[in-house]
Scaffold this active site. Structure first.
Site, mmCIF file in Angstrom:
data_model
loop_
_atom_site.group_PDB
_atom_site.id
_atom_site.type_symbol
_atom_site.label_atom_id
_atom_site.label_comp_id
_atom_site.label_asym_id
_atom_site.label_seq_id
_atom_site.Cartn_x
_atom_site.Cartn_y
_atom_site.Cartn_z
ATOM 1 C CD GLU A 115 -3.329 1.902 -5.529
ATOM 2 O OE1 GLU A 115 -3.401 3.003 -5.131
ATOM 3 O OE2 GLU A 115 -3.933 1.677 -6.601
ATOM 4 N NE ARG A 167 4.320 3.584 -10.896
ATOM 5 C CZ ARG A 167 4.631 2.582 -11.721
ATOM 6 N NH1 ARG A 167 5.623 2.293 -12.406
ATOM 7 N NH2 ARG A 167 3.508 2.021 -12.228
HETATM 8 ZN ZN LIG Z 1 -4.852 -0.260 -6.732
#
Ligand SMILES: [Zn+2]
Length: 340
Positions: free
Chosen positions: A281, A287
């Site tokens: 993803e 992040r």
């Molecule tokens: Zn996603």
């Protein structure tokens, strides 16, 4: 080959979100503006973004879709959703043309609250013609209020029929949450995953009706693997069928986006390699780096699979490549056409 089945174009040039904001603000009045982004601007965002991480982390191909949170199907009306969907899918198509070795398209579809999913079929067919291999399917187009019918309702059947015909799996992926009770990526995403899994158990109908339909449930299946005993027990109580959960798992796969080693190891132990499909993803929900884990990125999910020492080579290959080729037949054909 390592195939990542879950990537979003979260680094798209800023013009995209600015265009979208103006489209939403137009609130029903005709919005005819074209999105203007150059190939160089796309190249820059990919080379410095997803491609750089692919190379650093050692993955080969990503199935690439528009930002999931950005689908935001509740805004405007059906036409708003259609225009937005077409625009972002076209942008993904351009990425796949500029970087054909690294990105294969997965489309958004133009869902809209209260509107038949059958109306998404023309866009799905258009994307199939452009080489997209799957779609993201939002089980809650209201984006957090769940007022529509469950995924097992006949409401969705025309779309399933088309997905089966096109051999396109659907990743069950909610979008943003506009309900303040549910944080988007921390609550609404995971709620969506397990809610749909439970619907599939409760009604046990759609894979009988559409045996070729395939669902990929992302984010490790939400809490499902952790509560596997609960789901199995409910399954037996509701349906008096000990084998139901195994049968359902003939059409369902969970991805590896749980972002820690113990979680991925557990997922594979409980669900089995045959139903776990590699994904990161990235660049997406989380992040940042994990200071407790060598300061590596949370979404560098390949490391977690690599670190499972007792995983057999065959199972590793199944997770990294075999399942993707099996679940996404259009991807497999495309790769074979390229000699891969
Ligand atoms: Zn996603």
């Amino acid at each position: 080959m390592i195939i990542d089945v879950h990537g979003h174009y979260t680094t798209a040039p800023r013009q995209l979100s600015a265009w979208r904001q103006r489209q939403i603000a137009s609130a029903g009045t005709p919005f005819t503006e074209e999105l203007v982004i150059t190939d160089d601007e796309i190249r820059e965002t990919i080379i410095e973004g997803q491609l750089k991480l692919q190379n650093e982390r050692g993955t080969d191909v990503a199935l690439f879709s528009p930002t999931a949170g950005g689908m935001a199907h509740h805004y405007g009306n059906e036409e708003t959703s259609k225009q937005w969907t077409r625009t972002v899918n076209d942008l993904i198509y351009r990425v796949t043309q500029l970087f054909p070795d690294n990105f294969i398209g997965v489309c958004q579809i133009p869902e809209s609250p209260g509107v038949s999913p059958a109306n998404c079929i023309p866009e799905l067919e258009r994307c199939a013609e452009m080489g997209f291999v799957a779609c993201n399917l939002n089980p809650d187009p209201t984006d957090g209020y769940w007022t529509g019918p469950p995924m097992t309702d006949k409401w969705w059947f025309p779309l399933y029929e088309k997905l089966e015909e096109l051999e396109m799996p659907a990743m069950i992926h909610v979008s943003m949450s506009c309900n303040p009770n549910f944080h988007g990526t921390g609550a609404h995403y995971l709620n969506g995953d397990q809610t749909v899994f439970m619907q599939l158990i409760q009604y046990d109908n759609i894979f009988k009706e559409f045996p070729g339909l395939r669902f990929v449930i992302p984010h490790g299946g939400g809490a499902v693997p952790y509560h596997w005993g609960r789901y199995r027990g409910i399954c037996e109580q509701l349906n008096n069928d000990e084998d139901l959960i195994e049968r359902l798992m003939g059409n369902i796969w969970f991805d590896t986006c749980v972002y820690h080693h113990a979680g991925v190891k557990f997922l594979i132990e409980v669900i089995g390699a045959q139903n776990v499909i590699f994904a990161s993803e990235m660049i997406g929900a989380v992040r940042s780096r994990n200071p407790r884990d060598g300061n590596n990125y949370y979404d560098d999910t390949k490391r977690y699979v690599d670190a499972i020492k007792d995983l057999s080579d065959a199972d590793r290959q199944t997770i990294f490549e075999g399942n993707a080729r099996k679940v996404y037949p259009r991807l497999d054909r495309e790769l074979k056409k390229r000699g891969k």
